[in-house]
Design a protein around this motif. Structure first.
Motif, PDB file in Angstrom:
ATOM      1  N   GLY A  18      49.002 -64.572 -36.507  1.00 15.70           N
ATOM      2  CA  GLY A  18      49.223 -63.172 -36.835  1.00 15.70           C
ATOM      3  C   GLY A  18      48.182 -62.276 -36.188  1.00 15.70           C
ATOM      4  O   GLY A  18      47.549 -62.646 -35.205  1.00 15.70           O
ATOM      5  N   GLU A  19      47.991 -61.102 -36.745  1.00 15.41           N
ATOM      6  CA  GLU A  19      47.001 -60.161 -36.199  1.00 15.41           C
ATOM      7  C   GLU A  19      45.602 -60.748 -36.340  1.00 15.41           C
ATOM      8  O   GLU A  19      45.281 -61.376 -37.346  1.00 15.41           O
ATOM      9  CB  GLU A  19      47.076 -58.814 -36.915  1.00 15.41           C
ATOM     10  CG  GLU A  19      46.115 -57.826 -36.317  1.00 15.41           C
ATOM     11  CD  GLU A  19      46.407 -56.383 -36.678  1.00 15.41           C
ATOM     12  OE1 GLU A  19      45.554 -55.542 -36.367  1.00 15.41           O
ATOM     13  OE2 GLU A  19      47.474 -56.112 -37.246  1.00 15.41           O
ATOM     14  N   PRO A  20      44.770 -60.532 -35.336  1.00 17.91           N
ATOM     15  CA  PRO A  20      43.405 -61.070 -35.405  1.00 17.91           C
ATOM     16  C   PRO A  20      42.596 -60.467 -36.550  1.00 17.91           C
ATOM     17  O   PRO A  20      42.946 -59.418 -37.098  1.00 17.91           O
ATOM     18  CB  PRO A  20      42.781 -60.660 -34.069  1.00 17.91           C
ATOM     19  CG  PRO A  20      43.905 -60.274 -33.191  1.00 17.91           C
ATOM     20  CD  PRO A  20      45.020 -59.844 -34.079  1.00 17.91           C
ATOM     21  N   CYS A  34      40.892 -65.090 -33.831  1.00 19.41           N
ATOM     22  CA  CYS A  34      41.943 -65.821 -34.530  1.00 19.41           C
ATOM     23  C   CYS A  34      41.463 -66.155 -35.942  1.00 19.41           C
ATOM     24  O   CYS A  34      40.371 -66.712 -36.112  1.00 19.41           O
ATOM     25  CB  CYS A  34      42.282 -67.100 -33.764  1.00 19.41           C
ATOM     26  SG  CYS A  34      43.443 -68.169 -34.628  1.00 19.41           S
ATOM     27  N   GLY A  35      42.268 -65.826 -36.932  1.00 19.36           N
ATOM     28  CA  GLY A  35      41.912 -66.108 -38.316  1.00 19.36           C
ATOM     29  C   GLY A  35      41.987 -67.582 -38.672  1.00 19.36           C
ATOM     30  O   GLY A  35      41.504 -67.998 -39.717  1.00 19.36           O
ATOM     31  N   ILE A  36      42.565 -68.399 -37.796  1.00 17.77           N
ATOM     32  CA  ILE A  36      42.687 -69.834 -38.054  1.00 17.77           C
ATOM     33  C   ILE A  36      41.544 -70.609 -37.395  1.00 17.77           C
ATOM     34  O   ILE A  36      40.866 -71.390 -38.034  1.00 17.77           O
ATOM     35  CB  ILE A  36      44.050 -70.367 -37.560  1.00 17.77           C
ATOM     36  CG1 ILE A  36      45.181 -69.703 -38.347  1.00 17.77           C
ATOM     37  CG2 ILE A  36      44.123 -71.884 -37.692  1.00 17.77           C
ATOM     38  CD1 ILE A  36      46.564 -69.975 -37.806  1.00 17.77           C
ATOM     39  N   CYS A  37      41.318 -70.374 -36.084  1.00 18.22           N
ATOM     40  CA  CYS A  37      40.327 -71.181 -35.358  1.00 18.22           C
ATOM     41  C   CYS A  37      39.077 -70.407 -34.949  1.00 18.22           C
ATOM     42  O   CYS A  37      38.090 -71.004 -34.536  1.00 18.22           O
ATOM     43  CB  CYS A  37      40.952 -71.816 -34.127  1.00 18.22           C
ATOM     44  SG  CYS A  37      41.320 -70.650 -32.799  1.00 18.22           S
ATOM     45  N   GLY A  38      39.110 -69.078 -35.024  1.00 17.22           N
ATOM     46  CA  GLY A  38      37.941 -68.269 -34.686  1.00 17.22           C
ATOM     47  C   GLY A  38      37.806 -67.903 -33.222  1.00 17.22           C
ATOM     48  O   GLY A  38      36.845 -67.258 -32.824  1.00 17.22           O
ATOM     49  N   SER A  39      38.775 -68.280 -32.384  1.00 13.69           N
ATOM     50  CA  SER A  39      38.709 -67.952 -30.959  1.00 13.69           C
ATOM     51  C   SER A  39      38.796 -66.450 -30.743  1.00 13.69           C
ATOM     52  O   SER A  39      39.512 -65.741 -31.453  1.00 13.69           O
ATOM     53  CB  SER A  39      39.861 -68.611 -30.199  1.00 13.69           C
ATOM     54  OG  SER A  39      39.748 -70.003 -30.241  1.00 13.69           O
TER      55      SER A  39
END
Length: 87
Positions: A18-20, A34-39
């Motif tokens: 989704g949105e960062p 990225c809210g999942i991996c932090g990239s």
């Protein structure tokens, strides 16, 4: 890192994350992660900025994109090809 600018008007985040998650990294701009991996996936200026910058490698298909400008050229590694104008 390669970035692609898109008009903010009509731009939509469609990936799984989704949105960062946005962080103010400078007084007038933000970086999106990225809210999942932090990239690192995006950047945008505050206020009336018309563009959102997205990291090229975070796109599903970036094969048709060619760099037009190069920032911080004096700091580039020697093997990096010179591309277009310098910002």
């Amino acid at each position: 890192m390669s970035w692609v600018d898109f008009p903010r008007d009509g731009f939509e985040w469609t990936g799984l994350g989704g949105e960062p998650v946005w962080y103010n990294t400078f007084p007038d701009s933000q970086r999106g992660f990225c809210g999942i991996c932090g990239s690192s996936v995006a950047a945008q200026d505050d206020g009336d900025a018309e563009l959102v910058g997205v990291t090229m490698m975070s796109l599903d298909n970036h094969s048709g994109l060619t760099p037009e400008r190069q920032s911080f050229r004096p700091n580039a590694v020697a093997w990096l090809p010179i591309v277009g104008a310098q910002d």
